[in-house]
Structures are given as structure tokens and as C-alpha cells.
Motif scaffolding. Structure first.
Motif, mmCIF file in Angstrom:
data_model
loop_
_atom_site.group_PDB
_atom_site.id
_atom_site.type_symbol
_atom_site.label_atom_id
_atom_site.label_comp_id
_atom_site.label_asym_id
_atom_site.label_seq_id
_atom_site.Cartn_x
_atom_site.Cartn_y
_atom_site.Cartn_z
ATOM 1 N N ASN A 243 60.983 12.019 56.060
ATOM 2 C CA ASN A 243 59.942 12.200 55.047
ATOM 3 C C ASN A 243 59.896 13.615 54.485
ATOM 4 O OD1 ASN A 243 59.043 9.559 55.040
ATOM 5 N ND2 ASN A 243 57.584 9.903 56.690
ATOM 6 N N PHE B 147 54.329 16.577 54.978
ATOM 7 C CA PHE B 147 54.489 15.127 55.030
ATOM 8 C C PHE B 147 55.311 14.716 56.253
ATOM 9 C CE2 PHE B 147 56.008 11.123 52.610
ATOM 10 C CZ PHE B 147 54.933 10.401 53.117
ATOM 11 N N ALA B 148 56.380 15.457 56.526
ATOM 12 C CA ALA B 148 57.233 15.136 57.672
ATOM 13 C C ALA B 148 56.489 15.342 58.985
ATOM 14 C CB ALA B 148 58.498 15.995 57.634
ATOM 15 N N MET C 121 53.196 15.398 59.518
ATOM 16 C CA MET C 121 52.072 14.474 59.683
ATOM 17 C C MET C 121 52.535 13.058 60.002
ATOM 18 S SD MET C 121 49.403 15.677 56.684
ATOM 19 C CE MET C 121 48.269 14.366 57.144
ATOM 20 N N SER C 122 53.659 12.643 59.418
ATOM 21 C CA SER C 122 54.152 11.278 59.641
ATOM 22 C C SER C 122 54.979 11.164 60.911
ATOM 23 C CB SER C 122 54.985 10.825 58.445
ATOM 24 O OG SER C 122 56.172 11.604 58.339
ATOM 25 N N GLY C 123 55.521 12.283 61.396
ATOM 26 C CA GLY C 123 56.377 12.245 62.561
ATOM 27 C C GLY C 123 57.772 11.728 62.267
ATOM 28 N N ASP C 124 58.110 11.560 61.002
ATOM 29 C CA ASP C 124 59.430 11.073 60.616
ATOM 30 C C ASP C 124 60.123 12.169 59.819
ATOM 31 O OD1 ASP C 124 61.687 9.799 59.683
ATOM 32 O OD2 ASP C 124 60.650 7.993 59.003
#
Length: 245
Positions: free
Chosen positions: A110, A101-102, A104-107
């Protein structure tokens, strides 16, 4: 862990011995259900590795892969030791979901969001189940104690204990969520990560301790498996007597 398949011995035991057996059984069941202190550490250390590496490298991918790799190693170690599979893989799946999740989102924040949402959902589940008369802690620990759902209708003292324990878990997890979600929305990943790590083990230990207190003071569980085995033996004896006649 004491045996629950000898009702005659239990009936002859002194109150002090019964209380000691109940406390020992409760402690063993809690360690089996929640993975013990080792399980708590294993769910916390990957998050610590993630925030430590991200603080230094500022690279989501490196931090996430390192945390996932450590979680996999811990899972393999449990498999080698022939520990329960649910403890070996539950942490791995949680870390893997957060890492993906982190990345893929770049944040980087996450990485912690899936676990936070899970804790919040679990808190709501504990509270709602307690209000509904089916405390989640009883559903979790009933099979471990071999009592299944007998506590609901045949052992009201244990139902009260499971309800108190479910309230304790729900409120503690809600308090944890009340600290973490504002940091997720308005803080940075370093603040969120270190606070998340700090709030990993203490709330769990407090919840387990309160559960142990409530259950150790409750009546002993009714071993429904032993009852079924006794009923089957009695039926076989009756059939044997009928055949002999």
C-alpha cells in the motif's frame, strides 16, 4: 528561454530562428512544468529506498520512515536552492501519504497504491480531456507559455499538438498501470516495488520527449500577457494624446 514579449522581433525573425526559439522555449517550459530530470529522480528514489530496506528488514515502519525522511531531505534541498515550491513539496506529500497508508494498513504494497491510483486517474484525465477538446497538457502548459487558453480558439496548430501530447501521456500512463496493478493484486511487495522503480523514469522521459516533439513542430504560442500590456500602453498613449489636446 526566449522572450515572447517582442512580437516585432519575432515577425522579423527567419523561419529557422523561429523554429529554434520554439524548441528552446518548449524545452524550458517542460523542465519548469515537470521538474526536469531531477524531479523525476526525486519521485523515484524514495520508492527505491522503501523497497530496498523492506527487502532486507521486512519492517514496514522502518522502510516507510526512511523513504519519508529521504523525501523530506530532498524537499529541503530544493527549498535551500530556492527552487519552485510545487516541486519541493509534491514528492513529499506523495511519499508521506503512501508511508502513512502502508503503516496503518500493515500491508507494504500500500506504500505504492496512492501513487498508482494517482497515475491511473491522471491517465484517464489526459484521455478524457483530449476527447472533450480541452487537452490537459494545454491547461498545464498554457500558463507556462503565457498563452493561457488562446490555443483553443486562436492557435489551432497548438491545440492539435496539446491534444496529441495528452493522448501520449494518457496511453503511456495506462500502459504503466496495466503492468503495476496486476502485481499489486497478485505479486509480492518486492516484485511490485522493483518494477515500480523501473517504471518510474523511462515512461516520464518518453512522455516529455513526445510532448517536446509535438510542441516544437507546432506554431509558436500567442503571448496574451504581452498583448494585454501592449493594449494598456496603447490606451495610455491615447489618453495622453486626448489630454494634450
Amino acid at each position: 528561454m526566449p522572450s515572447f514579449d517582442k512580437p516585432t522581433d519575432q515577425q522579423e525573425a527567419t523561419p529557422d530562428a523561429q523554429g529554434a526559439d520554439s524548441r528552446a522555449a518548449t524545452e524550458a517550459a517542460l523542465f519548469e512544468a515537470f521538474g526536469g530530470v531531477r524531479g523525476m529522480v526525486e519521485t523515484t528514489v524514495p520508492g527505491l529506498v522503501f523497497v530496498a530496506i523492506y527487502t532486507v528488514k521486512r519492517d514496514i515502519h522502518v522502510a516507510a520512515i526512511a523513504a519519508l525522511g529521504l523525501s523530506l531531505l530532498l524537499g529541503v534541498a530544493r527549498l535551500v536552492r530556492k527552487d519552485t515550491l510545487k516541486h519541493a513539496f509534491s514528492g513529499v506529500f506523495g511519499v508521506a501519504f503512501g508511508a502513512v497508508f502502508a503503516m496503518m494498513s500493515g500491508d507494504a504494497k500500500n506504500f505504492y497504491l496512492p501513487g498508482m491510483l494517482y497515475s491511473l486517474g491522471l491517465a484517464v484525465g489526459y484521455i478524457v480531456s483530449a476527447v472533450a477538446g480541452y487537452p490537459l497538457m494545454g491547461l498545464i502548459l498554457g500558463p507556462v507559455f503565457k498563452e493561457n487558453l488562446s490555443w483553443r480558439t486562436r492557435n489551432p496548430g497548438r491545440k492539435v499538438a496539446y491534444t496529441k501530447a495528452s493522448w501520449a501521456w494518457g496511453l503511456i500512463l495506462l500502459a504503466k498501470s496495466a503492468v503495476l496493478f496486476p502485481l499489486y493484486w497478485w505479486g509480492d511487495v518486492t516484485q511490485l516495488g522493483w518494477v515500480k522503480v523501473a517504471l518510474g523514469i523511462p515512461p516520464m522521459l518518453l512522455s516529455v520527449y513526445l510532448t517536446w516533439i509535438f510542441l516544437s513542430k507546432a506554431p509558436p504560442p500567442i503571448d496574451v500577457f504581452a498583448e494585454m500590456e501592449a493594449a494598456e500602453r496603447a490606451e495610455r498613449e491615447r489618453e495622453a494624446e486626448a489630454t494634450a489636446r
